[in-house]
Write an enzyme that holds these catalytic residues in place. Sequence first.
Site, PDB file in Angstrom:
ATOM      1  N   LYS A 165       0.851  -1.188   0.000  1.00  0.00           N
ATOM      2  CA  LYS A 165       0.000   0.000   0.000  1.00  0.00           C
ATOM      3  C   LYS A 165       0.879   1.227   0.000  1.00  0.00           C
ATOM      4  O   LYS A 165       1.731   1.401   0.877  1.00  0.00           O
ATOM      5  CB  LYS A 165      -0.883   0.007   1.254  1.00  0.00           C
ATOM      6  CG  LYS A 165      -2.040   0.988   1.172  1.00  0.00           C
ATOM      7  CD  LYS A 165      -3.008   0.656   0.047  1.00  0.00           C
ATOM      8  CE  LYS A 165      -4.425   0.484   0.499  1.00  0.00           C
ATOM      9  NZ  LYS A 165      -5.259  -0.158  -0.540  1.00  0.00           N
ATOM     10  N   ARG A 194      29.701  32.132 -10.133  1.00  0.00           N
ATOM     11  CA  ARG A 194      28.341  31.849 -10.574  1.00  0.00           C
ATOM     12  C   ARG A 194      27.460  31.593  -9.355  1.00  0.00           C
ATOM     13  O   ARG A 194      27.947  31.393  -8.249  1.00  0.00           O
ATOM     14  CB  ARG A 194      28.311  30.630 -11.516  1.00  0.00           C
ATOM     15  CG  ARG A 194      28.758  29.338 -10.860  1.00  0.00           C
ATOM     16  CD  ARG A 194      28.504  28.108 -11.772  1.00  0.00           C
ATOM     17  NE  ARG A 194      28.949  26.878 -11.105  1.00  0.00           N
ATOM     18  CZ  ARG A 194      28.763  25.653 -11.581  1.00  0.00           C
ATOM     19  NH1 ARG A 194      28.160  25.471 -12.748  1.00  0.00           N
ATOM     20  NH2 ARG A 194      29.172  24.594 -10.902  1.00  0.00           N
ATOM     21  N   GLN A 251      29.962  18.478  -8.170  1.00  0.00           N
ATOM     22  CA  GLN A 251      30.426  17.188  -7.655  1.00  0.00           C
ATOM     23  C   GLN A 251      31.274  17.374  -6.390  1.00  0.00           C
ATOM     24  O   GLN A 251      31.169  16.597  -5.446  1.00  0.00           O
ATOM     25  CB  GLN A 251      31.273  16.441  -8.712  1.00  0.00           C
ATOM     26  CG  GLN A 251      30.468  15.730  -9.791  1.00  0.00           C
ATOM     27  CD  GLN A 251      30.257  16.599 -11.022  1.00  0.00           C
ATOM     28  OE1 GLN A 251      30.179  17.833 -10.912  1.00  0.00           O
ATOM     29  NE2 GLN A 251      30.159  15.965 -12.173  1.00  0.00           N
ATOM     30  N   HIS A 273      20.001  25.795 -12.695  1.00  0.00           N
ATOM     31  CA  HIS A 273      20.781  26.836 -13.363  1.00  0.00           C
ATOM     32  C   HIS A 273      20.174  28.225 -13.170  1.00  0.00           C
ATOM     33  O   HIS A 273      18.983  28.420 -13.360  1.00  0.00           O
ATOM     34  CB  HIS A 273      20.867  26.539 -14.863  1.00  0.00           C
ATOM     35  CG  HIS A 273      21.420  25.190 -15.186  1.00  0.00           C
ATOM     36  ND1 HIS A 273      22.655  24.762 -14.767  1.00  0.00           N
ATOM     37  CD2 HIS A 273      20.890  24.148 -15.870  1.00  0.00           C
ATOM     38  CE1 HIS A 273      22.869  23.521 -15.198  1.00  0.00           C
ATOM     39  NE2 HIS A 273      21.807  23.121 -15.860  1.00  0.00           N
ATOM     40  N   THR A 332      -3.479  -5.188   0.650  1.00  0.00           N
ATOM     41  CA  THR A 332      -2.931  -3.848   0.860  1.00  0.00           C
ATOM     42  C   THR A 332      -3.869  -3.038   1.748  1.00  0.00           C
ATOM     43  O   THR A 332      -3.413  -2.169   2.492  1.00  0.00           O
ATOM     44  CB  THR A 332      -2.693  -3.124  -0.482  1.00  0.00           C
ATOM     45  OG1 THR A 332      -3.937  -2.834  -1.110  1.00  0.00           O
ATOM     46  CG2 THR A 332      -1.833  -3.963  -1.414  1.00  0.00           C
TER      47      THR A 332
END
Lengths: 296, 296, 296, 296
Positions: free
Chosen positions: A12, A176, A223, A251, A57
């Site tokens: 479920k 940035r 990363q 971005h 369920t």
Amino acid sequence: MPVVLGPNRYGKAETRLVRVVRDGGVHHVKDVTVGSALSGDMEAVHRTGDNAAVLPTDTQKNTVYAFARKHGVAEIEDFAILLARHYVESQPTVHHARVEIEEYFWDRIPVAGEGGGHSFVRSGREVRTCAVHHDRDGTTTVVSGLRDLVVLNSTDSEFSGFIEDEYTTLPPTKDRVLATAVSARWRHPPVAAGRGTAYGESYDEVRRHLLGAFAETYSLSLQQTLYAMGERVLNAREEVCEVRLAMPNKHHFLVDLTPFGLDNPNEVFYAADRPYGLIEGSVLRDDAPDARFAWE
Amino acid sequence: MPVVLGPNRYGKAETRLVRVVRDGGVHHVKDVTVGSALSGDMEAVHRTGDNAAVLPTDTQKNTVYAFARKHGVAEIEDFAILLARHYVESQPTVHHARVEIEEYFWDRIPVAGEGGGHSFVRSGREVRTCAVHHDRDGTTTVVSGLRDLVVLNSTDSEFSGFIEDEYTTLPPTKDRVLATAVSARWRHPPVAAGRGTAYGESYDEVRRHLLGAFAETYSLSLQQTLYAMGERVLNAREEVCEVRLAMPNKHHFLVDLTPFGLDNPNEVFYAADRPYGLIEGSVLRDDAPDARFAWE
Amino acid sequence: MPVVLGPNRYGKAETRLVRVVRDGGVHHVKDVTVGSALSGDMEAVHRTGDNAAVLPTDTQKNTVYAFARKHGVAEIEDFAILLARHYVESQPTVHHARVEIEEYFWDRIPVAGEGGGHSFVRSGREVRTCAVHHDRDGTTTVVSGLRDLVVLNSTDSEFSGFIEDEYTTLPPTKDRVLATAVSARWRHPPVAAGRGTAYGESYDEVRRHLLGAFAETYSLSLQQTLYAMGERVLNAREEVCEVRLAMPNKHHFLVDLTPFGLDNPNEVFYAADRPYGLIEGSVLRDDAPDARFAWE
Amino acid sequence: MPVVLGPNRYGKAETRLVRVVRDGGVHHVKDVTVGSALSGDMEAVHRTGDNAAVLPTDTQKNTVYAFARKHGVAEIEDFAILLARHYVESQPTVHHARVEIEEYFWDRIPVAGEGGGHSFVRSGREVRTCAVHHDRDGTTTVVSGLRDLVVLNSTDSEFSGFIEDEYTTLPPTKDRVLATAVSARWRHPPVAAGRGTAYGESYDEVRRHLLGAFAETYSLSLQQTLYAMGERVLNAREEVCEVRLAMPNKHHFLVDLTPFGLDNPNEVFYAADRPYGLIEGSVLRDDAPDARFAWE
């Protein structure tokens, strides 16, 4: 050429449970969504529709509500362990159970004078998650996590020195905006017995370290930030042996205002939806025990 | 206690590509969303932010558009194979690539007399999908699929004979509505070389068999229906060696109208949102080759 | 039988703007979505496609970004007023402009020691909104608002004494959970000239009063709560002349645990999705000036 | 300064109803979502929480299901008229009712040989809608509609000759992709008595004319296309007196492939999400009767 049944599970999904606890006039709210998935002796139900091995369920949904009343809902990991063990231990045909829970946070609405304590506003911060497995061989695995923790650094992020092939047009940048919606899951070593870990305190601390590492890492790539976040958690929290992170690069493109006679010194950005970079990675201890089915 | 980098990948998700092909006044539209994820020599970028091994996700987006112009977009599997091989074969640091594509269907708007051929209406039927892996060991895996194929049987579905424990309240039923939103993925045996499979024709046939088996199976459980659907595909289509299905049980509850002096002979239903049953299973040939990374 | 052009407008919807302001090492982030809609001499463009009166929606997007650089983005109402007036005053064919802005809140991530100030986490609390109209007759209307302010009272809510017709089965209740996601908009009297109102402070105070009235009202119906919230704002904030509220009744149903031998003293609830009650209402001053186009 | 109650309404939103009709072995499915909103003598409930004038939203949900059994669900407009009149005519405190219904389309799954007729696949085409008002003065208004009808012309669309101000950078174009998701609502003249209009046939024809006008209009602006669509419906369908359209401009931007040494002759497009143009307009007969509350 015979056909066979491969891996399967059923359960479920998305049972919505809100539990109110009263401490006199001061109430506490626990707001969670529970999913369970069972597997085991399920050959017959697939081949002939014989449901003799199937715990419905609907019953799983009922169990969630009944357990909330019988056992309360303290930390979501503890509640998931209770449920997962119950399914496997009470039903011989169920060999393995996975229980996943999400929790939503509420803040108390301040009330002047007397009479407060039962009014709440949804905080809207990230969602807390967990996924617990219990197998009839006795192994319980616990993965805690969060999702939709949206963070942004407005500077101290570069991206340069990458491969440039014939399809590369991106210029390198020394400054940035770095923004992402963190999905993090962290694995606890197998639970021997009982409820050894203080999952609530662990959650708060892991979250704090994830945010801290994001904020304090001068980033040369998303990363690197991801790895730093995982590493920080592992260094600070011994109850965690592996961290998996998925971080979309949300971005923020600097808008070119030169057609309007304006410069744009990293001030005005267009926040794009799609496409987006997506960085996924795992950071773990060298001696982390085998994960087995923890991540499934 | 040293910390190490575990499994990781990065790429560009959800690049939206629409390609128009002109055959005189008759146009053809291909509407897809492409995602790519690369892995390989990524230790340095995680540990120090050295991007020398990183093909930017922006470049991956550009590659999608450039390849659409250079090579066209025939079947999505073929386009994904092209892209996946390109990344691995052109970049020594990229050891493995996964490319996932979704396709949305459009119908032609009929136009009276002359001048038609460039007007389309989104069909809104299911979404076609694929996931292709290419590894530098030369292996390419192809999984085709679909999602959001919403189907309903208004009879010929039972559910009874299940386990009844202390939390079971569901009564058995001999006639219910069975509805689900099918997510199906089917694995093709490893591609030796080139483009052996007619993926478009294969898709149409697999879809036809999934629908046929859903419609023609007298169902004692949703698991039985799931298995029958997978089995039918395997029996009919030799280019498929495994089918994985995820089927939420979109519950339709019979409304109790007795308080209003009305009966309800399986006529008026409440279509519920949450919670829902969720059935997942794999059906495969006994001699199916190893899947390796196909499902990752 | 001649056909005529009725009410119409066109513009750019959902321009995503993030602005970063630097105060030394301490940065500030403004995260908004802007929509504009213009109307005026638009008969020709509709009938013949003559665009001579049309300021392109692309230009409207550019204007948002350029204005963010030229004028900054203080309170969203002030920025919307600037934009709306600009369109009407600079283009003779534009007789009326509506500008709508949403703002998303960010919190600062605490950083130990030096170097903090540029890291943020999305707070996830409600979204702040505004809708500003400017007409060439010189009138500017300002409506401020919020949406997705999710609140819950775990007691002090009743519902009884309602009409019972032949289709009524709901039992009266003396104690229930009352939960809703507040959408509120409040109208400021017409702006004579310039920027008279401190919209940021006004927002914080209106929000505080909405929460306070929700928490402190012993509720016999959601309508009563809604009215109390609007009334409290009007009594406390003279810069507001009308409040409109839309409040879905997010039903929390007490789960029947008696089949499991358990009572349920208002403790375990099922939080339902659909259907839901929806209460909408306006509360205004007796002498509120005519709203004209403020709510359109 | 006294505070007064302004416009208000309350009701049950998003009641999900699926009705199955059996014609021997051939079944028919009607899949709709119903919302109702009532207004009238609601001063007391807002000011003091006195619910004596309130027909509970739970009762409104029950009424939908009971009426589906008692009266069936033929065309959604007819079912909405039944419900709206019922609320006003049966409850003295209810002076006005609005009922809104959405309908989702299903196709029959073809089954080989005997035994078919009860299996369906959701078609996924647009959603059919209606909004009906009934007032105690005896007036009933009916607005039919659709939403999410996504269409695209791959040529025969220009955009040029527009205003160029200091913020304009968009170049004119003589050939572009024109795509939109049509939301259309069309008003029927007031219903005198009974069920005069064949709403199903009307729907099919209006839809056909909307698509036809979209496909056959050589477009110099999206406004021109919008107007042509509305005008075509009015010229062809005498049972319609006004058409309101909302059409987002789903921008398809030509990708610049020159950095890769490739041209792009209107072939490869990036389908953007946000921002988007949004064109809204009404087209009506010169002698259309007053709409009164039809559009509220």
